[in-house]
Design a protein around this motif. Structure first.
Motif, PDB file in Angstrom:
ATOM      1  N   MET A  34       0.802  -1.366   0.064  1.00  0.00           N
ATOM      2  CA  MET A  34      -0.223   0.275   0.204  1.00  0.00           C
ATOM      3  C   MET A  34       0.823   1.702   0.231  1.00  0.00           C
ATOM      4  SD  MET A  34      -2.987  -1.048   0.013  1.00  0.00           S
ATOM      5  CE  MET A  34      -3.557   0.429   0.264  1.00  0.00           C
ATOM      6  N   ALA A  35       0.213   2.319  -0.823  1.00  0.00           N
ATOM      7  CA  ALA A  35       1.161   3.526  -0.407  1.00  0.00           C
ATOM      8  C   ALA A  35       0.084   4.952  -0.752  1.00  0.00           C
ATOM      9  CB  ALA A  35       1.768   3.604  -2.210  1.00  0.00           C
ATOM     10  N   TRP A  36       0.550   5.535   0.101  1.00  0.00           N
ATOM     11  CA  TRP A  36       0.240   7.234  -0.877  1.00  0.00           C
ATOM     12  C   TRP A  36       1.016   8.143  -1.451  1.00  0.00           C
ATOM     13  CZ3 TRP A  36      -4.511   7.981   2.262  1.00  0.00           C
ATOM     14  CH2 TRP A  36      -4.765   7.822   2.934  1.00  0.00           C
ATOM     15  N   PHE A  37       0.105   8.256  -2.389  1.00  0.00           N
ATOM     16  CA  PHE A  37       0.655   9.652  -3.479  1.00  0.00           C
ATOM     17  C   PHE A  37       0.329  10.894  -3.169  1.00  0.00           C
ATOM     18  CE2 PHE A  37       2.694   6.835  -6.630  1.00  0.00           C
ATOM     19  CZ  PHE A  37       2.957   6.481  -6.082  1.00  0.00           C
ATOM     20  N   GLY A  42      -1.330  21.106 -11.566  1.00  0.00           N
ATOM     21  CA  GLY A  42       0.152  21.480 -12.469  1.00  0.00           C
ATOM     22  C   GLY A  42       1.286  20.819 -12.374  1.00  0.00           C
ATOM     23  N   THR A  43       1.391  19.307 -11.164  1.00  0.00           N
ATOM     24  CA  THR A  43       2.329  18.708 -11.263  1.00  0.00           C
ATOM     25  C   THR A  43       1.576  17.269 -11.339  1.00  0.00           C
ATOM     26  OG1 THR A  43       2.258  18.592  -8.687  1.00  0.00           O
ATOM     27  CG2 THR A  43       2.682  20.261  -9.089  1.00  0.00           C
ATOM     28  N   GLU A  44       2.558  16.190 -11.147  1.00  0.00           N
ATOM     29  CA  GLU A  44       2.361  15.044 -11.522  1.00  0.00           C
ATOM     30  C   GLU A  44       2.002  14.372  -9.665  1.00  0.00           C
ATOM     31  OE1 GLU A  44       5.196  14.119 -15.174  1.00  0.00           O
ATOM     32  OE2 GLU A  44       5.944  13.151 -13.492  1.00  0.00           O
ATOM     33  N   ARG A  45       1.599  13.754  -9.754  1.00  0.00           N
ATOM     34  CA  ARG A  45       1.613  12.240  -8.254  1.00  0.00           C
ATOM     35  C   ARG A  45       2.926  12.169  -8.360  1.00  0.00           C
ATOM     36  NH1 ARG A  45      -3.444   8.829  -8.839  1.00  0.00           N
ATOM     37  NH2 ARG A  45      -5.011  10.749  -9.855  1.00  0.00           N
ATOM     38  N   GLU A  46       2.390  11.925  -6.855  1.00  0.00           N
ATOM     39  CA  GLU A  46       4.805  12.356  -5.830  1.00  0.00           C
ATOM     40  C   GLU A  46       3.783  10.877  -5.497  1.00  0.00           C
ATOM     41  OE1 GLU A  46       7.516  14.983  -3.566  1.00  0.00           O
ATOM     42  OE2 GLU A  46       4.723  15.434  -3.688  1.00  0.00           O
ATOM     43  N   PHE A  47       4.583   9.908  -5.339  1.00  0.00           N
ATOM     44  CA  PHE A  47       5.002   9.176  -4.317  1.00  0.00           C
ATOM     45  C   PHE A  47       5.801   9.818  -2.506  1.00  0.00           C
ATOM     46  CE2 PHE A  47       6.453   4.961  -2.043  1.00  0.00           C
ATOM     47  CZ  PHE A  47       7.408   5.829  -1.725  1.00  0.00           C
ATOM     48  N   VAL A  48       4.853   9.553  -1.527  1.00  0.00           N
ATOM     49  CA  VAL A  48       4.909  10.105  -0.390  1.00  0.00           C
ATOM     50  C   VAL A  48       5.378   9.153   0.664  1.00  0.00           C
ATOM     51  CG1 VAL A  48       3.821  11.569   1.754  1.00  0.00           C
ATOM     52  CG2 VAL A  48       2.928  11.923  -0.488  1.00  0.00           C
ATOM     53  N   ALA A  49       4.718   7.742   1.045  1.00  0.00           N
ATOM     54  CA  ALA A  49       4.886   6.446   1.263  1.00  0.00           C
ATOM     55  C   ALA A  49       4.043   5.786   1.034  1.00  0.00           C
ATOM     56  CB  ALA A  49       4.465   7.335   2.526  1.00  0.00           C
TER      57      ALA A  49
END
Length: 123
Positions: A34-37, A42-49
Motif C-alpha cells: 500500500m502507498a500514499w501519493f 499542475g504537477t505530477e502525482r508524487e510518491f509519499v510513503a
C-alpha cells in the motif's frame, strides 16, 4: 480485487497535524503493498510513503521523513497516514494506492486507487 476509499483531509494551518485513512474492501488486504501519493495542481502525482503487507517495512520520500508516518491495521482493512508538522508545500490531493507487487514507487505501476482527499495547509 480491492476497492479503496480515502478520507481525513481538510484545511489546517502550518504546523498542525492530520491523519488520513484509506478503507479497503475485500478479504486479502494484507496481501497488498500500500502507498500514499499526492498531487498538487499542475504537477505530477508524487510518491509519499509505502508499506508492505505485513506492515513491517515502510518507505518515505525524503521531504516527509520524520514528519509523516504510514501504518496499517489489517484487521480493519485500513491504511493510515499520520501527518505532523504540516507545511504549505504539503498541500495536495492525497491518494492511497494498492498493488500485489512490492516496492513500487511509480504511480503508473499501481493497479488500484482511492478517489483522493484534499489536504490544504495555510501559512
Amino acid at each position: 480485487q480491492v476497492q479503496l476509499v480515502d478520507s481525513g483531509g481538510g484545511l489546517v494551518q502550518a504546523g498542525d497535524s492530520l491523519r488520513l485513512s484509506c478503507s479497503a474492501s475485500g478479504r486479502t488486504f494484507n496481501l497488498y503493498f500500500m502507498a500514499w501519493f499526492r498531487q498538487a495542481p499542475g504537477t505530477e502525482r508524487e510518491f509519499v510513503a509505502a508499506i508492505t503487507g505485513s506492515g513491517r517495512s515502510t518507505y518515505y520520500v525524503d521531504s516527509v521523513k520524520g514528519r509523516f508516518t504510514i501504518s496499517r491495521d489489517n484487521n480493519k482493512n485500513t491504511l493510515y497516514l499520520q501527518m505532523n508538522s504540516l507545511k504549505p508545500e504539503d498541500t495536495a490531493v492525497y491518494y492511497c494506492a494498492a498493488d500485489r507487487r512490492s516496492g513500487l514507487r511509480s504511480s503508473s505501476q499501481y493497479e488500484h486507487w482511492g478517489q483522493g482527499t484534499q489536504v490544504t495547509v495555510s501559512s
